[in-house]
Design a protein around this motif. Structure first.
Motif, PDB file in Angstrom:
ATOM      1  N   TRP A  88     -70.881  53.985  34.091  1.00 24.97           N
ATOM      2  CA  TRP A  88     -70.416  55.377  34.092  1.00 24.97           C
ATOM      3  C   TRP A  88     -69.426  55.661  35.225  1.00 24.97           C
ATOM      4  CZ3 TRP A  88     -71.665  58.051  38.515  1.00 24.97           C
ATOM      5  CH2 TRP A  88     -72.810  57.662  39.225  1.00 24.97           C
TER       6      TRP A  88
ATOM      7  N   ARG B  51     -66.410  54.134  33.523  1.00 25.07           N
ATOM      8  CA  ARG B  51     -66.336  54.813  32.228  1.00 25.07           C
ATOM      9  C   ARG B  51     -65.972  53.845  31.100  1.00 25.07           C
ATOM     10  NH1 ARG B  51     -63.386  60.565  33.989  1.00 25.07           N
ATOM     11  NH2 ARG B  51     -64.622  60.844  35.893  1.00 25.07           N
TER      12      ARG B  51
ATOM     13  N   TRP C 100     -73.143  50.830  29.435  1.00 23.85           N
ATOM     14  CA  TRP C 100     -71.893  51.403  29.929  1.00 23.85           C
ATOM     15  C   TRP C 100     -71.927  51.483  31.449  1.00 23.85           C
ATOM     16  CZ3 TRP C 100     -68.856  53.345  25.716  1.00 23.85           C
ATOM     17  CH2 TRP C 100     -69.555  53.480  24.488  1.00 23.85           C
TER      18      TRP C 100
ATOM     19  N   LEU D 109     -68.032  59.147  26.616  1.00 26.64           N
ATOM     20  CA  LEU D 109     -67.939  57.712  26.333  1.00 26.64           C
ATOM     21  C   LEU D 109     -67.946  57.522  24.814  1.00 26.64           C
ATOM     22  CD1 LEU D 109     -70.542  56.486  28.977  1.00 26.64           C
ATOM     23  CD2 LEU D 109     -68.069  56.463  29.203  1.00 26.64           C
TER      24      LEU D 109
END
Length: 1251
Positions: A154, A157, A152, A121
């Motif tokens: 995940w 993403r 964020w 990231l």
């Protein structure tokens, strides 16, 4: 330099050059940290515990992420993709993922099962300080030096939110464990709490995330997904850490102002509650304990501090000598913490979790919280006995440590670490059990250990005076008794007896007679468990279990790689014990195995049948049902209870490779046979047990050439000619078949083999069969057909076949070979067989205990078939095919088979597989019948050399048995020996010296006979003594005297060779008594001192141009522990060398020491007095030496420099020579055998050390 103005990553992240060289030292409370695991590595900046497995992630300043199993102490994996330091790391709660953030501005998400990074990231513009997964949503929060916090998703993403507001580096950010909040700490001196509830309300689909990202890009600082709820101001310097309480509305923070602050918040505001002062440098990290009301903080002042969360006072301080602390981690569910520092990390506990308990008959008493509880094993009911009054503790680890119970008086002794070790005595009223409202004032006293030794007497250890005080129930001293060894704890050992523990041994002491009843060397004992009948005792160390009898005679020792936690004896005399992750058993002979695995550690209190009663770490009683079949089966074998063994084989599901291997190892292959379904394993076991019938059945199932060959070899060993013939037929091994018929004298079948060879056009086969038969004409015919006319002519001429010889001579013409003159030809005829026809005579052996009884198990159908066959094992292998053909009737075969070459296109030559053999008579069988005994081959006994090594842990006996590999492993483990070159000749001498060799007659193999130590004519033939050894202690005594003599005579090289020879021989010496063991150990020290001294003196004599070094070596020689005459010589030499160099002050010291020995040689005394007189006039040294006689020292065996008292050094595990630390891992230059600093268990040279 203040980090408001400089980047902290530069000012604070220079790696310390000082390596870890000491454990944690404790502050004013002098308490030990309960360290469970420790690593040495680069600086650790991030830590994270796995929620379920005993794993911890450590991210290092070097850019590596390490995954450790802290329970096993092993490195599982390492991840190395970040460029630069990795400051943050965190495990996901449920997925096999972890996230990391580093100085390369990257956040990486890893899958530890796949061992790789899944994705990266990107978005932060500066170093990333911390990263954390959300406990519920697919979110990661990260804090960065770019002054922002990012959240964020995940899964998609993408970055879903940027939290801006801090105006300096954001040092940490974390989610609230339950609410929609984030807390962050920054060097702008504030702690901020952010409300992210609006972020939760929005959908987390990837499409929406991308839309949100585009909106965010349009106005980077205008996001409204997260808003600042509170700004906490109060620190005077930058804040390094802030953390939420797991359940309460509290926040704790630590800063560069050296303070830890506690904050409380509600729905509308947050305020400072208190400030905790004590750290002497920047506070790096601070957290709440997950289970207790405790705050843990660490700092760059090299300390960890524990604070009472309620009283807000310091409880304890742990310090390191050289390492600053940077990070803390608290396990979410267990009482385990971790701290990262400059040279690694530690995993530790704050308090012991083992509950104090005592078992008496069907009763269990144990301490939990502030109560003494009672548990009845028979009814499995728990009740409260009384309330234990606990003072308000000002430190940790003050909970009850041990508990002792007197059933007749219903009294309980509770020991704890309060006041440095104290006890409390309670008498439980009979009617109070179950009511739980009883409380009483305890009778108290000081003492690190207290136990009941009689009905109304208890013993209290007075460590300071190394004595025990015997007290009555009124807490009055009635007797004092000194102890035989320095004791740091006492345990119960029967009425009137104590088991005293010192550092490396335990003794049983009779308080009445003041006698030592037993003495045993052990590793440091932590717990003692007596069997129900008090006949056996288990001594539990950290990684060792020692089983002994009531007189402390050793029965067996077990080593575990995982920590041993508890144990109890079952009703059969088997010791059941637990490690951190297994329940295991130990049989009386030392055999052990796993019963089941454990998710969490337990503490066993009692074993009854198949039920284990235990306490967990929370002090709750539990019962675990186990399958005891395996160890009961092994125990029955050990005790030779074969009826039990038979019953268990019939009724239980015992199986597995381990069980089969165990039965083979213990000499019961015939029992293992009945567990096995795999044909290859059955075949192997059948051969091992001599069961040829099952071997035949398995070989038919496998039908593999190699197995048929092995069956033939075993059948030939047993003399079963029929089976041998059958096996050779199945493998089409015509050469072996022919030879078998030759040695059996079966000429009829040999002639058939000749015809078969003709059919197969096998010329060599034809010739061999004709040779075996003694058929001269056939041999001549074969040679003639093969074109060897000269050989055919010679054969015919020698054997008197004149007509044939003349015909061949005419064919040869001028090429007739000449025959040797003057030689009398002799016929080459086959020898007469020893036994004609049938099988060899077999010994008449009674059926074994398992034979017959097991026949109906496992392979019953095959056995029934074989019993139907009946008949003797006859002269031939009369196997009839479907047409009534007899196996081996070649005439008939030729009629039905491929006689002529023109049929070869259709069939592939003569093939024994073409015989269709009916199943009922397909193999030869042993004679059957309802007789009480059968003819079977006796199974081979175990070689004596194998018996020697099975019974022994002595390297010399393994070498004598010829098992050099295990002998070397034993020496490596016991003494750290790695260089075996000096021992090679001794190994060979031991082996040859313990065997004698007899030759019966020329064609028979040599018979090896074992020579046993201490054998006499009255000895039982079935009991094997240990091997005779060519080296003994008296030889070493002679060598020692010779070494002394050579030293006195000045033959230093010869003396050095003799003393080194002693050091090289001692590992292969065996003595009988404990006294002799002590003498051997003393001899090692003597030899080591002389070897070191002589090496230095020889080196001194080689040095010609360096007077300073000569003087130093001469001086060091005088500090070796030598015999007085040799010490005088060394002192005289040193005195002369220093005098010549004008070092009068040093020379006078040697002269004074020489005179103190009262030399008998007047010349020595006279010279010493002269040196003293000369020195008094000029008490100075011309040259400075590296020598200070006032400060005690030992000399390094490699560099020959002094290691003064208090300086660090490492030792040789064998000869104990000392070395400077840089020599660790090198070969010891004194004994030339062991590796300096290696781990070793110690010299084992006597059976008395093992018993």
């Amino acid at each position: 330099m203040m980090k408001h103005y400089t980047r902290p990553s530069v000012g604070r992240c220079i790696r310390s050059e000082v390596r870890f060289c000491g454990g944690l030292t404790v502050g004013e409370e002098r308490k030990k940290m309960l360290t469970k695991f420790e690593t040495k590595s680069n600086r650790v900046k991030g830590l994270s515990f796995h929620s379920k497995r005993p794993w911890i992630l450590a991210s290092l300043h070097s850019g590596v992420i390490q995954l450790w199993d802290y329970r096993m102490g092993t490195l599982i994996d390492r991840f190395d993709e970040h460029d630069g330091p990795v400051r943050g790391v965190h495990f996901h709660m449920s997925q096999p993922l972890f996230v990391s953030g580093g100085d390369d501005y990257k956040i990486k998400v890893w899958n530890y099962k796949l061992h790789r990074c899944l994705f990266t990231l990107l978005g932060h513009l500066d170093y990333i300080r911390t990263v954390q997964f959300h406990h519920e949503h697919p979110w990661i929060v990260s804090a960065s030096d770019d002054q922002t916090i990012r959240i964020w998703n995940w899964q998609s993403r993408t970055c879903i939110s940027v939290l801006t507001g801090h105006n300096h580096y954001v040092m940490c950010a974390s989610f609230h464990p339950k609410e929609d909040l984030v807390v962050s700490a920054s060097l702008d001196q504030t702690v901020r709490v952010w409300d992210i509830s609006s972020l939760k309300k929005k959908t987390a689909s990837p499409v929406d995330d991308i839309l949100r990202l585009s909106q965010m890009n349009s106005d980077l600082f205008g996001g409204v997904d997260a808003i600042v709820k509170y700004v906490l101001e109060g620190h005077d310097r930058g804040v390094n850490w802030a953390a939420f309480h797991p359940t309460l509305p509290l926040i704790v923070s630590g800063a560069d102002d050296r303070q830890v602050k506690l904050w409380r918040m509600n729905d509308t505001k947050a305020w400072e509650v208190d400030t905790l002062r004590g750290h002497m440098n920047n506070v790096s990290c601070v957290m709440f304990h997950s289970k207790q009301d405790i705050i843990i903080s660490n700092s760059e002042d090299k300390s960890i501090r524990i604070w009472d969360g309620t009283k807000r006072t310091g409880l304890q301080t742990f310090r390191r000598e050289h390492d600053r602390f940077w990070i803390l981690a608290v396990h979410p569910e267990m009482n385990v913490l971790a701290a990262g520092h400059d040279s690694g990390m530690i995993v530790f506990k704050l308090e012991r979790e083992r509950p104090a308990f005592a078992v008496s008959g069907d009763s269990l008493f144990y301490a939990k919280d502030r109560f003494l509880k009672y548990y009845d094993f028979s009814t499995q009911r728990e009740s409260q006995a009384l309330t234990i009054r606990r003072p308000g503790s000002t430190t940790l680890n003050q909970s009850p440590r041990t508990l002792s119970y007197s059933p007749t008086e219903n009294a309980v002794l509770i020991c704890s670490d309060v006041d440095g070790g104290s006890y409390e005595l309670y008498v439980i009223p009979k009617d109070s059990i179950g009511r739980g409202d009883s409380s009483q004032e305890a009778k108290k006293g000081l003492g690190s250990s207290a136990i009941f030794v009689a009905r109304n007497r208890f013993a209290v250890l007075d460590k300071g005076n190394n004595q025990v005080l015997i007290k009555n129930l009124k807490n009055e001293v009635v007797k004092k008794s000194g102890l035989p060894v320095p004791t740091d704890a006492i345990f119960y050992a029967g009425t009137g007896n104590l088991l005293c523990r010192s550092e490396d041994r335990v003794v049983i002491f009779d308080l009445q007679q003041r006698l030592v009843l037993g003495d045993l060397q052990t590793p440091f004992v932590r717990y003692v468990v007596w069997s129900n009948d008090m006949e056996s005792v288990a001594l539990l160390s950290k990684h060792t279990i020692v089983i002994a009898n009531k007189k402390l005679v050793l029965q067996c020792t077990l080593h575990e790689t995982i920590r041993v936690k508890s144990g109890a004896w079952d009703d059969n005399g088997v010791f059941i014990y637990t490690t951190l992750n297994h329940i295991k058993y130990c049989l009386p002979n030392g055999d052990s195995g796993i019963i089941r695995t454990l998710d969490v550690p337990i503490y066993m209190t009692k074993v009854s049948g198949n039920t284990i009663f235990c306490l967990d770490r929370d002090g709750k009683t539990k019962t675990i049902v186990i399958d005891a079949t395996e160890y009961i089966f092994k125990l029955s074998l050990l005790w030779k209870r074969y009826d039990h063994v038979m019953s268990m084989i019939r009724n239980s599901q015992l199986c597995g490779e381990a069980m089969i291997a165990y039965l083979q190892q213990k000499g019961f292959p015939e029992v293992a046979l009945h567990f096995v379904k795999d044909e290859k394993t059955r075949f192997k076991l059948a051969l091992e047990s001599g069961n040829i019938q099952i071997a035949v059945a398995s070989a038919k199932e496998i039908d593999d050439k190699d197995h048929w060959y092995r069956l033939g070899v075993e059948a030939l060993r047993q003399g079963n000619a029929g089976i041998v013939e059958y096996a050779y037929q199945r493998t089409k091994n015509f050469e072996r078949l022919s030879f078998l018929y030759l040695i059996n004298g079966n000429l009829e079948k040999l002639s058939k083999m000749l015809k078969i060879a003709e059919v197969k056009n096998d010329v060599m086969g034809q010739f061999h069969n004709a040779l075996y038969l003694g058929d001269i004409q056939e041999r001549v015919k074969i040679l003639e057909n093969a074109g060897h006319l000269p050989l055919a002519y010679i054969t015919a001429s020698v054997h008197g076949l004149k007509d044939v010889a003349e015909r061949l001579a005419s064919e040869l013409g001028d090429d007739v070979p000449p025959l040797p003159e003057g030689k009398e030809p002799s016929l080459l005829m086959p020898p007469a067989p020893v036994t004609c026809g049938g099988d060899w005579p077999l010994l008449r052996v009674m059926k074994g205990i398992f034979d017959g009884g097991l026949d109906s198990i496992g392979r019953g159908a095959v056995d029934e078939e074989e019993e139907d066959a009946g008949g003797d094992w006859g002269e031939d292998l009369d196997v009839v095919d479907v047409d009534g053909l007899q196996n081996g009737d070649v005439t008939e075969i030729l009629e039905y088979g491929e006689v002529a070459e023109e049929n070869e296109e259709e069939e592939g030559g003569w093939d024994l597989e073409d015989l269709e053999l009916p199943p009922e008579v397909d193999t030869p069988k042993a004679s059957g019948g309802a007789r009480s005994s059968i003819f079977v081959a006796p199974t081979p006994g175990m070689p004596v050399s194998q018996i020697w090594i099975q019974k022994s842990s002595l390297a010399a006996e393994h070498a004598a048995a010829g098992n050099f590999d295990t002998a070397m492993r034993l020496l490596s483990r016991q003494l750290g020996i790695r260089n075996f070159a000096p021992l090679k000749s001794m190994f060979l001498d031991l082996h040859t010296g313990s065997h004698s060799y007899l030759r019966a007659f020329s064609s028979a193999p040599v018979v090896s006979l074992a020579i046993e130590r201490g054998w006499n004519e009255s000895a039982s033939p079935n009991v094997r003594c240990p091997p005779a050894l060519v080296f003994n202690f008296s030889q070493l005594d002679e060598k020692l005297k010779a070494g002394y003599k050579a030293t006195t005579a000045g033959k230093l090289t010869e003396a050095l060779r003799l003393f080194l020879g002693i050091l090289h021989t001692i590992p292969l010496i065996v003595v009988e008594s404990r006294r002799e063991v002590d003498e051997v150990k003393e001899l090692i020290i003597i030899s080591k001192e002389y070897v070191l001294g002589l090496q230095m003196e020889i080196k001194r004599r080689e040095i010609k141009d360096d007077m300073v070094r000569q003087q130093e070596l001469a001086a060091y020689f005088t500090h070796c522990n030598l015999q007085t005459p040799h010490l005088r010589l060394a002192l005289q030499t040193a005195m002369i060398v220093c005098s010549r160099a004008k070092n009068w002050a040093t020379a006078s010291n040697f002269a004074r020491r020489l005179l103190e020995t009262n030399p008998t040689n007047e010349n020595q005394a006279k010279m010493a007095r002269q040196v003293l007189q000369a020195a008094e006039r000029n008490m100075t040294d011309a040259a400075q030496l590296n020598y200070d006689f006032r400060n005690p020292f030992v000399t390094c065996g490699a560099t020959y420099v002094p290691i003064y008292s208090g300086q660090k050094g490492v030792s040789c595990p064998y000869c104990t020579a000392r070395f400077v630390p840089s020599q660790e891992g090198q070969l010891c230059t004194v004994c030339d055998l062991a590796v300096v600093g290696a781990d070793a268990s110690g010299l084992l040279c006597s059976p008395s050390q093992i018993r």
